[in-house]
Design a protein around this motif. Sequence first.
Motif, short mmCIF file in Angstrom:
data_model
loop_
_atom_site.label_atom_id
_atom_site.label_comp_id
_atom_site.label_asym_id
_atom_site.label_seq_id
_atom_site.Cartn_x
_atom_site.Cartn_y
_atom_site.Cartn_z
N CYS A 262 0.91 -1.27 -0.22
CA CYS A 262 0.18 -0.09 -0.03
C CYS A 262 1.04 1.40 0.27
CB CYS A 262 -1.27 -0.37 1.02
SG CYS A 262 -2.17 1.71 1.24
N PHE B 249 -0.61 -5.75 1.01
CA PHE B 249 -2.25 -7.04 1.01
C PHE B 249 -2.09 -8.11 -0.26
CE2 PHE B 249 -2.82 -2.75 3.22
CZ PHE B 249 -3.43 -3.75 4.29
N SER C 299 -4.57 4.49 -1.77
CA SER C 299 -3.73 3.10 -1.99
C SER C 299 -3.95 2.06 -1.56
CB SER C 299 -4.87 3.17 0.11
OG SER C 299 -6.26 2.75 -0.56
N CYS D 26 -6.16 -2.40 1.59
CA CYS D 26 -5.91 -1.84 2.47
C CYS D 26 -7.34 -1.31 2.34
CB CYS D 26 -4.40 -0.77 2.59
SG CYS D 26 -5.34 0.42 3.38
N TYR E 212 -6.71 6.66 9.09
CA TYR E 212 -6.84 6.63 8.28
C TYR E 212 -6.76 6.98 7.21
CZ TYR E 212 -7.37 3.24 4.36
OH TYR E 212 -7.08 2.30 2.55
ZN LIG Z 1 -3.15 1.33 3.05
#
Ligand SMILES: [Zn+2]
Length: 177
Positions: A17, A24, A37, A41, A69
């Motif tokens: 990310c 991921f 992102s 994510c 976030y």
């Molecule tokens: Zn992320």
Amino acid sequence: MPATPAPMTAPGARQRCVGCGAEFAPGDGPVHRYLESAPGCWARYGELLAREYADRAVYPVHRLSVDAYAVQHPGRESPQTIQSAAVHLIRLSLLLEQGLAPERANAVMVEASGRRTTYRWLEPPPVRGTVTVADLDPAAPAAEYVRAVRRWAEDVWAAWQVHHDTVRRWRDERVRR
Ligand SMILES: [Zn+2]
């Protein structure tokens, strides 16, 4: 029009990310419009949001999670990202440093958001914390979930240390309390 070739990724390869640095499963799912992102994510964060909306016991940390976030995935400089980083950092400061109740911090943030021309781009620190959504379990027991979100938010806020003084000044100058 030729199809876009799939990225050359070995089986089992992970996609890093650009925002938080966590890895991921590769994917081409949706992402936020300007909080950049990896799709994996953003999908994971969606699971966390679903938990927060569904469970009153963890809802009190919902705003911390939104702020963490947002500033862990600040995107590139634009009027929207300048505004986003500024108001989410201001709210993190209100929640974590000043201990404001979430509703009060939110009201202050709404007011801060209305001041559209008053912020500037803060160059994001190269590493924005070590805790990421990959470390958060959407199915964790409530008390554990709340602790984990708080740890995440504190970690991300600490990573922005180089800009703390600017954020505190914005907080104190532009926010009526
Ligand atoms: Zn992320």
